[in-house]
Design an enzyme around this catalytic site. Structure first.
Site, mmCIF file in Angstrom:
data_model
loop_
_atom_site.group_PDB
_atom_site.id
_atom_site.type_symbol
_atom_site.label_atom_id
_atom_site.label_comp_id
_atom_site.label_asym_id
_atom_site.label_seq_id
_atom_site.Cartn_x
_atom_site.Cartn_y
_atom_site.Cartn_z
ATOM 1 N N LEU A 417 0.860 -1.182 0.000
ATOM 2 C CA LEU A 417 0.000 0.000 0.000
ATOM 3 C C LEU A 417 0.892 1.225 0.000
ATOM 4 O O LEU A 417 1.997 1.202 0.572
ATOM 5 C CB LEU A 417 -0.893 0.038 1.247
ATOM 6 C CG LEU A 417 -1.965 -1.054 1.382
ATOM 7 C CD1 LEU A 417 -2.706 -0.874 2.705
ATOM 8 C CD2 LEU A 417 -2.944 -1.006 0.227
ATOM 9 N N ASP A 418 0.442 2.310 -0.651
ATOM 10 C CA ASP A 418 1.188 3.566 -0.585
ATOM 11 C C ASP A 418 1.363 3.971 0.871
ATOM 12 O O ASP A 418 0.527 3.665 1.728
ATOM 13 C CB ASP A 418 0.437 4.684 -1.312
ATOM 14 C CG ASP A 418 0.366 4.460 -2.808
ATOM 15 O OD1 ASP A 418 1.146 3.645 -3.317
ATOM 16 O OD2 ASP A 418 -0.472 5.116 -3.450
ATOM 17 N N MET A 419 2.427 4.713 1.142
ATOM 18 C CA MET A 419 2.698 5.176 2.508
ATOM 19 C C MET A 419 1.504 5.938 3.080
ATOM 20 O O MET A 419 1.142 5.781 4.242
ATOM 21 C CB MET A 419 3.936 6.076 2.498
ATOM 22 C CG MET A 419 4.325 6.629 3.850
ATOM 23 S SD MET A 419 5.819 7.630 3.699
ATOM 24 C CE MET A 419 6.102 8.088 5.404
ATOM 25 N N THR A 421 -1.643 5.649 2.299
ATOM 26 C CA THR A 421 -2.887 4.870 2.292
ATOM 27 C C THR A 421 -2.926 3.959 3.511
ATOM 28 O O THR A 421 -1.928 3.333 3.861
ATOM 29 C CB THR A 421 -2.974 4.014 1.008
ATOM 30 O OG1 THR A 421 -2.884 4.864 -0.132
ATOM 31 C CG2 THR A 421 -4.282 3.242 0.955
#
Length: 597
Positions: A417-419, A421
């Site tokens: 997951l993106d940082m 998110t």
């Protein structure tokens, strides 16, 4: 001075930008061009050197006739083919003079382009290409037919030998036949390989085009190198370097000499991208240094439509780009400017990461929602990396899981997951589980549901100058609540923005397929929607780009610092639900964890 690569616009910058925007709205001669998209910027300066050449706008100090503070304005590139419009700082180097070195050599390259174009459009050679292709196909068919004849003859000889009772004369005849046919095939191939006059002429024609293209490349590269050498950028100490020196030195800071020689990416970083030095930030700083002004604060905003590939919003503020501007700004500004805490998205700044106490507090927010001997499903909080970045000491889910499960085999992290998110992540404890789960993800058998709050375009009813817009002139697609269908599918291919990582761009020719289904869950107010997103592919920043891009929902996720137009305490994107087959039992498992927003 603020960090141009990562900043919140200062109130004075916002005020100065508003003045520039009002002026742009009055420039009827520019409207068509800038409506297609253009970056503008302002630099608040202090007049530390008393002379008559002061910024156009300013606030007079009480004890002096000359303005003490003011601002400079700039635009990227050119407008109307000019880089010297009144009220804006000029180009660092004006290479557009009609009889200058650049234009003269550019005209020479243009003549070569015209020659290439003329040759490529020559009808006789187009016809020759078709005839030669037909001739080559005919030769292949002739050879193939004779080879088939040889096979049939060989089959007959083999059949006769199998029958037995061969006389010496028959055997000798069959050998002669085989040898003759092989020799005949060689003669046939040789005769067919001889070029016709048309083929010789066509080869000369192609070689001529190739020579012209090679000459064009040599002249273009030489002209580009010359141009980069003319952009001599000042720093606060009054020292100067040209763009070739700046990008070379910046690349050598990041990569050793050996890497520059062997790594294509490292070598490319030594070469300034086209357009370097023509953005707002270096133009503003150069003018300030040349005229004795002290830079205080700067900000850049976008005017007009978003480009087809990138995501830009009208009047939204943007940081300087990494590819063209970052090396130049590192030279022009003192290191202290970049020592602010790192951005959650781009890692800019001097701070290496949270302090140990902060790391532990972040780790405490990680929740375990499911666990067995093969895997764990956790909830990752926003602000925590999935895997370490360049600094291996950065806190991450991987680091926490490695510490929590020291006996685990395999890479642990199955997906990311993106940082920024939050949401569900599957952690594989065993090598067996990792490979089985990886296969599920690759075959798109894992079902994921994300929740997001998106910001629809809000219509103020006024234009940029503050005048009322008649309701009938507002396009229906721009009325909140009417432009996004309740359900739909977004299919926009993505690829990295190589000059501005980690951003992604839409590229219909070279991008990788990216598909997202969505449905509106709730209309929170006149400009915000809560939606569910179901990614069918797993590209970097896929959901964020698909929401923000004009060909997608054209409604960025709230708090998205890369693609959005409305700031918030966090990115409002959460991986709420995940369904997968257990790698050992084959049983379907669904895990849910509602968003905190």
């Amino acid at each position: 001075m603020n960090n141009p690569l990562d900043y919140e616009p200062h109130p004075l910058c916002i005020q100065a930008c508003r003045e520039v925007q009002e002026m742009l709205a009055r420039r009827e001669d520019w409207q068509e061009e800038i409506a297609r998209g253009k970056m503008f910027g302002v630099l608040i300066v202090e007049n530390v050197k008393t002379d008559t050449d002061v910024p156009k706008w300013g606030y007079p100090a009480a004890d002096s006739e000359a303005p003490k503070w003011g601002y400079l304005a700039a635009y990227s590139g050119q407008i109307g083919g000019r880089s010297d419009w009144e009220d804006f700082v000029p180009a660092v180097f004006d290479y557009l003079q009609p009889d200058g070195y650049f234009k003269t050599h550019e005209a020479e390259i243009s003549r070569i382009n015209q020659s290439i174009s003329h040759l490529e459009k020559e009808e006789r050679m187009k016809e020759a290409r078709t005839l030669i292709r037909q001739l080559q196909e005919e030769r292949k068919r002739t050879i193939a037919a004779y080879q088939e004849k040889m096979k049939e003859a060989k089959a007959k000889r083999d059949s006769r030998r199998e029958a037995g009772n061969l006389s010496e004369a028959e055997e000798a005849e069959m050998i002669r036949e085989s040898q003759f046919m092989k020799a005949e095939l060689r003669r046939l191939k040789k005769s067919l390989s001889e070029k016709t006059a048309l083929e010789t002429e066509f080869e000369d024609y192609q070689e001529n085009i190739l020579r012209l293209k090679q000459l064009r490349k040599q002249l273009s590269d030489a002209l580009q190198q010359w141009l980069f050498s003319q952009f001599r950028m000042l720093n606060q100490e009054g020292e100067s370097k040209d763009l070739l020196e700046i990008f070379r030195d910046e690349a050598l800071k990041e990569y050793p000499q050996a890497a520059i020689a062997t790594s294509r990416i490292a070598a490319l970083k030594m070469v300034p991208p086209a357009g370097s030095g023509e953005c707002c930030e270096p133009k503003l700083l150069q003018y300030a240094y040349q005229h004795g002004y002290k830079p205080l604060q700067m900000a850049m905003f976008w005017w007009g439509e978003s480009p087809k590939e990138e995501i830009r919003h009208h009047l939204q503020f943007y940081p300087a780009c990494n590819g063209k501007c970052k090396p130049i700004l590192h030279w022009m500004l003192p290191p202290s400017v970049f020592e602010s805490p790192a951005s959650a998205e781009n890692g800019i700044g001097g701070q290496k990461g949270p302090f140990p106490k902060q790391v532990e507090m972040l780790y405490e927010q990680v929740e375990t929602l499911y666990e067995d001997c093969e895997l764990t499903v956790i909830h990752k909080p926003a602000g925590l990396l999935s895997v370490p970045g360049k600094d291996a000491a950065q806190p991450s889910v991987y680091a926490l899981m490695r510490r929590k499960y020291p006996e685990a085999t395999g890479p642990l992290i199955v997906h990311r997951l993106d940082m920024a998110t939050s949401g569900l992540m599957i952690i594989a404890k065993t090598e067996f589980a990792y490979h089985r789960l990886q296969k599920e993800f690759l075959n798109h058998r894992v079902q994921k549901k994300y929740i997001a709050i998106i910001s629809e375009k809000e219509i103020s009813g006024k234009d940029i100058s503050g005048k009322d817009i008649p309701e009938k002139e507002i396009p229906e697609k721009d009325i909140p609540g009417k432009k996004i269908p309740e359900k739909g599918i977004i299919s926009l291919p993505l690829q990295p923005d190589y000059l501005n990582r980690p951003r992604q761009i839409v590229n219909h020719e070279q991008g990788k397929e990216a598909i997202t289904e969505y449905e509106i869950l709730e209309r929170i107010d006149g400009s915000h929607l809560r939606i569910a997103l179901y990614p069918k592919t797993g590209r970097t920043h896929q959901l964020r780009v698909h929401c923000a891009h004009q060909e997608g929902l054209n409604a960025p996720i709230l708090g998205d610092p890369l693609y959005g137009n409305e700031k918030a305490a966090r990115l409002h994107l959460h991986a709420e639900e995940i369904t997968f087959e257990h790698p050992l039992t084959g049983k379907k498992i669904t895990i849910k964890r509602k968003a905190d927003f």
